[in-house]
Design a protein around this motif. Sequence first.
Motif, PDB file in Angstrom:
ATOM      1  N   SER A  47       1.766   5.018   0.095  1.00 48.36           N
ATOM      2  CA  SER A  47       1.223   6.283   0.593  1.00 48.36           C
ATOM      3  C   SER A  47       2.349   7.315   0.663  1.00 48.36           C
ATOM      4  O   SER A  47       3.510   6.987   0.398  1.00 48.36           O
ATOM      5  N   LYS A  48       2.016   8.530   1.048  1.00 44.88           N
ATOM      6  CA  LYS A  48       3.021   9.606   1.105  1.00 44.88           C
ATOM      7  C   LYS A  48       4.161   9.290   2.055  1.00 44.88           C
ATOM      8  O   LYS A  48       5.291   9.659   1.812  1.00 44.88           O
ATOM      9  N   ASP A  95       0.864  -1.182   0.000  1.00 46.38           N
ATOM     10  CA  ASP A  95       0.000   0.000   0.000  1.00 46.38           C
ATOM     11  C   ASP A  95       0.900   1.231   0.000  1.00 46.38           C
ATOM     12  O   ASP A  95       1.542   1.545   0.998  1.00 46.38           O
ATOM     13  N   ASN A 133      -3.803   2.667  -5.092  1.00 40.91           N
ATOM     14  CA  ASN A 133      -2.478   2.889  -4.514  1.00 40.91           C
ATOM     15  C   ASN A 133      -1.838   1.591  -4.023  1.00 40.91           C
ATOM     16  O   ASN A 133      -0.833   1.623  -3.334  1.00 40.91           O
TER      17      ASN A 133
END
Length: 135
Positions: free
Chosen positions: A14-15, A12, A74
Amino acid sequence: MKDSYEFVAIFDYSKDGINISFPDLPGCLSCADTTEEAIKNAEEVLGLVLYDMEQEKEKIPIPSSLDRIKCKNNEKAILINIWMPLVRNELDEQSVKKTLTIPQWLNKLAENENVNFSKILQAALKDYLKVKRKM
């Protein structure tokens, strides 16, 4: 116990990095900053979780097939393969720290002779337990 397992990991993105989970193994989680690191961490956590399940005699689930896994935008599903003989050997041979007490006079004599306490304790335990395994 099988020698090889193959489970789907979900990466996953993510930022703040990559969160790693295994749909078939709740609690088998990790994280990473790069995809390369995520693959390495996924292999490591999968091996540790499967080793613990084997030691606890828990039933290891049948892995889902990659084509049955649905990912969000994502996320990416990646097949992670683990060779358990290597994992078992590494974890079984891992050193464990023990605290023990001996009389001070004996400690001084041993230190004067540059005794390797770990080696002597291992040899004594193997002799006592009648174990032939190499150190």
